[in-house]
Scaffold this active site. Structure first.
Site, PDB file in Angstrom:
ATOM      1  N   ASP A 121       0.861  -1.173   0.000  1.00 33.38           N
ATOM      2  CA  ASP A 121       0.000   0.000   0.000  1.00 33.38           C
ATOM      3  C   ASP A 121       0.907   1.236   0.000  1.00 33.38           C
ATOM      4  OD1 ASP A 121      -1.539   2.146   0.799  1.00 33.38           O
ATOM      5  OD2 ASP A 121      -2.509   1.120   2.471  1.00 33.38           O
ATOM      6  N   TYR A 177      -9.936  13.794  -5.028  1.00 36.96           N
ATOM      7  CA  TYR A 177      -9.089  13.403  -6.161  1.00 36.96           C
ATOM      8  C   TYR A 177      -8.413  14.637  -6.764  1.00 36.96           C
ATOM      9  CZ  TYR A 177      -7.918  11.040 -10.605  1.00 36.96           C
ATOM     10  OH  TYR A 177      -7.268  10.511 -11.704  1.00 36.96           O
ATOM     11  N   THR A 231      -8.688   8.416 -20.564  1.00 31.29           N
ATOM     12  CA  THR A 231      -8.058   7.350 -21.347  1.00 31.29           C
ATOM     13  C   THR A 231      -8.869   6.066 -21.184  1.00 31.29           C
ATOM     14  OG1 THR A 231      -5.921   8.400 -21.020  1.00 31.29           O
ATOM     15  CG2 THR A 231      -5.887   6.091 -21.675  1.00 31.29           C
TER      16      THR A 231
HETATM   17  P1  NAD Z   1      -6.946   1.949 -11.980  1.00 30.47           P
HETATM   18  O1  NAD Z   1      -7.889   2.133 -10.848  1.00 30.47           O
HETATM   19  O2  NAD Z   1      -7.246   0.910 -12.991  1.00 30.47           O
HETATM   20  O3  NAD Z   1      -5.480   1.688 -11.452  1.00 30.47           O
HETATM   21  C1  NAD Z   1      -4.987   2.189 -10.231  1.00 30.47           C
HETATM   22  C2  NAD Z   1      -4.102   1.122  -9.610  1.00 30.47           C
HETATM   23  O4  NAD Z   1      -3.562   1.632  -8.361  1.00 30.47           O
HETATM   24  C3  NAD Z   1      -4.883  -0.154  -9.242  1.00 30.47           C
HETATM   25  O5  NAD Z   1      -4.164  -1.290  -9.651  1.00 30.47           O
HETATM   26  C4  NAD Z   1      -5.011  -0.082  -7.712  1.00 30.47           C
HETATM   27  O6  NAD Z   1      -5.119  -1.353  -7.127  1.00 30.47           O
HETATM   28  C5  NAD Z   1      -3.728   0.648  -7.355  1.00 30.47           C
HETATM   29  N1  NAD Z   1      -3.807   1.339  -6.053  1.00 30.47           N
HETATM   30  C6  NAD Z   1      -4.798   2.168  -5.622  1.00 30.47           C
HETATM   31  N2  NAD Z   1      -4.528   2.592  -4.376  1.00 30.47           N
HETATM   32  C7  NAD Z   1      -3.347   2.023  -4.021  1.00 30.47           C
HETATM   33  C8  NAD Z   1      -2.543   2.069  -2.834  1.00 30.47           C
HETATM   34  N3  NAD Z   1      -2.903   2.794  -1.773  1.00 30.47           N
HETATM   35  N4  NAD Z   1      -1.388   1.365  -2.819  1.00 30.47           N
HETATM   36  C9  NAD Z   1      -1.004   0.623  -3.897  1.00 30.47           C
HETATM   37  N5  NAD Z   1      -1.732   0.525  -5.035  1.00 30.47           N
HETATM   38  C10 NAD Z   1      -2.885   1.227  -5.086  1.00 30.47           C
HETATM   39  O7  NAD Z   1      -6.830   3.404 -12.678  1.00 30.47           O
HETATM   40  P2  NAD Z   1      -6.073   3.832 -14.019  1.00 30.47           P
HETATM   41  O8  NAD Z   1      -7.080   4.357 -14.953  1.00 30.47           O
HETATM   42  O9  NAD Z   1      -5.151   2.763 -14.446  1.00 30.47           O
HETATM   43  O10 NAD Z   1      -5.253   5.096 -13.484  1.00 30.47           O
HETATM   44  C11 NAD Z   1      -3.879   4.983 -13.152  1.00 30.47           C
HETATM   45  C12 NAD Z   1      -3.329   6.346 -12.778  1.00 30.47           C
HETATM   46  O11 NAD Z   1      -3.483   7.270 -13.862  1.00 30.47           O
HETATM   47  C13 NAD Z   1      -3.993   6.997 -11.569  1.00 30.47           C
HETATM   48  O12 NAD Z   1      -3.004   7.658 -10.806  1.00 30.47           O
HETATM   49  C14 NAD Z   1      -4.930   8.002 -12.182  1.00 30.47           C
HETATM   50  O13 NAD Z   1      -5.159   9.091 -11.316  1.00 30.47           O
HETATM   51  C15 NAD Z   1      -4.160   8.427 -13.417  1.00 30.47           C
HETATM   52  N6  NAD Z   1      -5.081   8.918 -14.460  1.00 30.47           N
HETATM   53  C16 NAD Z   1      -5.826   8.064 -15.206  1.00 30.47           C
HETATM   54  C17 NAD Z   1      -6.697   8.556 -16.151  1.00 30.47           C
HETATM   55  C18 NAD Z   1      -7.531   7.655 -17.037  1.00 30.47           C
HETATM   56  O14 NAD Z   1      -8.327   8.158 -17.823  1.00 30.47           O
HETATM   57  N7  NAD Z   1      -7.376   6.345 -16.989  1.00 30.47           N
HETATM   58  C19 NAD Z   1      -6.834   9.945 -16.336  1.00 30.47           C
HETATM   59  C20 NAD Z   1      -6.081  10.786 -15.534  1.00 30.47           C
HETATM   60  C21 NAD Z   1      -5.192  10.267 -14.603  1.00 30.47           C
END
Ligand code: NAD
Ligand code: UDP
Length: 342
Positions: free
Chosen positions: A62, A152, A182
């Site tokens: 974590d 967030y 994305t």
């Molecule tokens: P997702 O929820 O699929 O992936 C997030 C990952 O982080 C998961 O595997 C989750 O288990 C892990 N996680 C969460 N809290 C945690 C903790 N405390 N310790 C360890 N692991 C933890 O989301 P995503 O779409 O893959 O997004 C990934 C990153 O990209 C994030 O930081 C998000 O803010 C950023 N982001 C994504 C988008 C998008 O459109 N997908 C847009 C802007 C920013």
């Protein structure tokens, strides 16, 4: 296999949607990848096939806690650990802020100790409900600090500030990318974001849930383009820290998106209008001039093509026997040589 020097790369959130694609791409480039995740919103399925790769290791951890067993060697850190879907990050908002802020501090301390370069996955949400359109990196944003999205949005703004201070105060090499919406294969069926919701509903023959008027806009980027841009940003010269917008500037309303999903999935399930969400940004579109100029990057996957790819993937999840595993042109590049891990 690439000719670039092999590095040890820590990907936090590596079992998530974006993180798992990044892990695959980095392994394909010949790097060693340490995936750190607590599996709160990510999935073991996303990395199951990587576990047998000799260059891949998993650290179940974590990010809000300091690392007890930190990797002996780390050259680069991609910090992605954080729930990204509004459904997920609003479920436990205090934990969301802790994950973003304490996660940033813990990973920056690791980067400082190991002299590693670190990239922060920031977000277009730092612009809030923008009054400037399209959004450029010098726009400071319009965020409601006490709204339901603040955990967030403000968390990610605070993380950017901590990153820049570690750079100014301690000389840590940082990079910041602001990711716009994305989508793509490996989103979870229950993710809650609009592209996965619409596709799952279309394939199940349920009406597509349009929140509010449906006139609000977003600009959607396929995950393969996003991963390409993140790697390019990490490899820019040390003096360039960003932030840089990463996204596909093609802007659509949610009604237009629903219509495209219905057409590309061949579904006749229609739409249903549901109450608008609080603080839902009305418009969002990236200005990607800086990314084009500094990363030599622009998105290559069009929205129809990307939706069709994602529909094929969800079909294989929802109807695994009849659909089989779809051939995606995006999940492995010919150069990667690791089709088995896609
Ligand atoms: P997702 O929820 O699929 O992936 C997030 C990952 O982080 C998961 O595997 C989750 O288990 C892990 N996680 C969460 N809290 C945690 C903790 N405390 N310790 C360890 N692991 C933890 O989301 P995503 O779409 O893959 O997004 C990934 C990153 O990209 C994030 O930081 C998000 O803010 C950023 N982001 C994504 C988008 C998008 O459109 N997908 C847009 C802007 C920013
Ligand atoms: N949205 C929608 N139906 C859904 C999910 C989301 O109309 O089932 C809308 C939502 O109100 C927002 C847009 O789609 O205007 C994008 O929402 P998402 O949760 O994907 O991302 P974000 O709001 O963080 O950009």
């Amino acid at each position: 296999m690439s000719h670039v020097k092999s590095q040890t790369i820590l990907v936090t959130g590596g079992a998530g949607f974006l993180g798992s694609h990044l892990c695959v791409r980095l392994l394909g480039l010949g790097h060693r990848v340490v995936c750190l995740d607590d599996f709160s919103t990510g999935s073991r399925d996303n990395i199951e096939a990587l576990l047998s790769h000799p260059g891949f290791s998993l650290l179940e951890h974590d990010v809000t806690l300091p690392l007890a067993d930190e990797p002996a060697e780390v050259d680069l850190i991609y910090n992605l650990a954080c729930p990204a879907s509004p459904l997920h990050y609003q479920r436990d908002p205090v934990r969301t802020t802790r994950t973003i802020v304490l996660g940033a501090l813990n990973m920056l301390e690791l980067a400082r100790r190991r002299r590693a370069r670190i990239l922060q996955a920031s977000t277009s949400e730092v612009y809030g409900d923008p009054e400037v359109h399209p959004q450029t990196e010098n726009y400071c944003g319009h965020v409601n600090p006490i709204g339901i999205r603040a955990c967030y949005d403000e968390g990610k703004r605070c993380a950017e500030s901590i990153f820049v201070d570690y750079h100014r105060q301690y000389g840590v090499q940082i990079k910041i990318v602001r990711i716009f919406n994305t989508y793509g294969p490996r989103m979870q069926v229950g993710d809650g974001r609009v592209v996965s919701n619409f596709i799952v509903q279309a394939l199940r023959g349920e009406p597509l849930s349009v929140f509010g008027s449906g006139e609000q806009t977003r600009s959607f980027c396929h995950v393969s383009d996003l991963v390409d841009a993140m790697i390019r940003m990490m490899n820019t010269e040390a003096g360039f820290i960003g932030p840089v917008n990463i996204g596909n500037p093609v802007e659509v309303t949610m009604i237009e998106l629903a219509a495209r999903v219905l057409r590309l999935s061949g579904s006749g399930s229609g739409m249903v209008y549901l109450p608008a969400l609080a603080d839902d940004p009305a418009r969002r579109q990236p200005d990607i001039s800086l990314a084009m100029q500094r990363l030599g990057w622009q998105p290559l996957v069009g929205l129809d093509e990307g939706i069709a790819d994602t529909v094929a993937w969800f079909r294989s999840v929802l109807e695994p026997v009849s659909a089989g595993v779809p051939e995606s042109p995006y999940r492995a590049t010919p150069a990667s040589g690791i089709h088995a891990w896609n």
